[in-house]
Design an enzyme around this catalytic site. Structure first.
Site, mmCIF file in Angstrom:
data_model
loop_
_atom_site.group_PDB
_atom_site.id
_atom_site.type_symbol
_atom_site.label_atom_id
_atom_site.label_comp_id
_atom_site.label_asym_id
_atom_site.label_seq_id
_atom_site.Cartn_x
_atom_site.Cartn_y
_atom_site.Cartn_z
ATOM 1 N N CYS A 191 23.457 -14.127 12.783
ATOM 2 C CA CYS A 191 24.545 -14.835 13.475
ATOM 3 C C CYS A 191 25.775 -14.873 12.581
ATOM 4 O O CYS A 191 25.676 -14.769 11.361
ATOM 5 C CB CYS A 191 24.133 -16.265 13.791
ATOM 6 S SG CYS A 191 22.672 -16.360 14.814
ATOM 7 N N THR A 192 26.907 -15.027 13.215
ATOM 8 C CA THR A 192 28.158 -15.268 12.486
ATOM 9 C C THR A 192 28.893 -16.388 13.200
ATOM 10 O O THR A 192 29.041 -16.349 14.430
ATOM 11 C CB THR A 192 29.057 -14.016 12.477
ATOM 12 O OG1 THR A 192 28.341 -12.936 11.878
ATOM 13 C CG2 THR A 192 30.342 -14.281 11.695
#
Lengths: 234, 97
Positions: A1-2
């Site tokens: 994820c970012t």
């Protein structure tokens, strides 16, 4: 994820996230959920059918929140998750997001909830508010915060990028998401940051990659602009 | 091309066991069951899944409200096993090890 939280020159706070998970089937299970109380939207989130927790959500005119995976460095500590969950009755990390969206009064209260309430295992919580300076990355251990990393726009730190590694340590040499996102945000500049340019940053490879399920952009002060899009996977 | 996901209204005024029923207006029940099975199969080895199913069911009483009711309601609406819905809802905590 970012996850990225950023502030423009006028003090508007923007929050965006990519949710990565190596199961393409989740693309067909993704949904936005409006949680209603007395017929009004109390909070909104993006989740998967069958999953009651939230990894992405917004409490309108209060705060936004996203969660990114934080891997345990010591796999043999798995039994602590069991004890944490069932003997100590701690919350899964995505339930605490929902509880916070439901109960927190404002950004500060949300940060307190997400920092202090014990959870089953570690995670990164990213929170955006409605006032200048209201943005933070919380690095969580089971029992409390390992680190709090706020925006510091007065000193030029107008954005924070969190992927899946402690921000004070370098990411693995093979993972360039943080570096690419940082460069793209610097190139965009604080003058040009908004929900659209934030989406463009989150669309750059490898920030957006073969296991990105969806991208959400949101700003708590502008709750109607909450937007999630499912990504085509390569 | 990017697609916008469907939006669902979930009323917190409804009983936890029935509040997720609107899922079935958007998602096909058989698809949900197959998708759930696919995620579990790729996360938990089959023999472990069989071995822990009764244990997970027994742990249901430790799940706090309103989540226990919501999970029970989902299992009932979709015709799935409650142990599988619990496993899916602890996917992150499980994948952490």
């Amino acid at each position: 994820c970012t996850s990225i939280v950023a502030q423009d020159k006028s003090g508007n706070v923007y929050h965006g996230r990519n949710l990565d998970y190596p199961h393409p089937i989740l693309m067909n299970l993704t949904m936005n959920v409006d949680f209603l109380k007395n017929g009004e939207v109390m909070y909104r989130g993006t989740s998967f059918a069958g999953y009651v927790g939230l990894w992405t959500g917004q409490s309108p005119n209060k705060f936004t929140v996203s969660g990114d995976e934080r891997r345990s460095k010591r796999w043999y500590n798995w039994w602590k998750n069991i004890v944490s969950a069932f003997l100590l009755g701690r919350s899964p990390v995505s339930w605490l997001v929902r509880e916070t969206l439901e109960g927190a009064e404002d950004f500060q209260d949300a940060v307190m909830h997400l920092s202090k309430i014990p959870i089953i295992t570690g995670v990164y919580y990213i929170v955006g508010g409605v006032r200048p300076g209201e943005g933070v990355v919380i690095t969580r251990d089971r029992t409390g915060p390992a680190d709090i990393w706020p925006l510091d726009p007065l000193n030029g730190r107008w954005y924070r990028v969190e992927t899946n590694y402690d921000h004070w340590l370098p990411p693995p040499a093979t993972d360039h998401r943080r570096e690419v996102a940082n460069k793209a945000l610097n190139a965009t500049g604080q003058e040009q940051i908004n929900l659209e340019t934030l989406y463009q940053v989150l669309s750059l490879p490898p920030v957006c990659n073969g296991i990105t399920i969806y991208t959400t952009t949101m700003s708590a002060a502008h709750p109607d602009e909450y937007r999630s899009l499912i990504r085509q996977q390569s | 091309a990017e697609l916008a996901p469907p939006t669902l209204n979930i009323s917190l005024d409804e009983d936890p066991e029935v509040r997720w029923k609107p899922l079935l207006t958007v998602f096909d029940k058989d698809f949900l069951n197959k998708a759930g099975a696919q995620v579990i199969d790729s996360t938990v080895p089959k023999w472990v899944h069989h071995a822990i199913a009764p244990v997970v069911s027994a742990l249901e009483k430790y799940v706090p409200q309103p989540y226990a009711g919501e999970i029970r309601g989902m299992a009932s609406h979709f015709g799935g096993k409650i142990s599988d819905v619990i496993l899916l809802n602890f996917a992150y905590e499980i994948s952490a090890f």
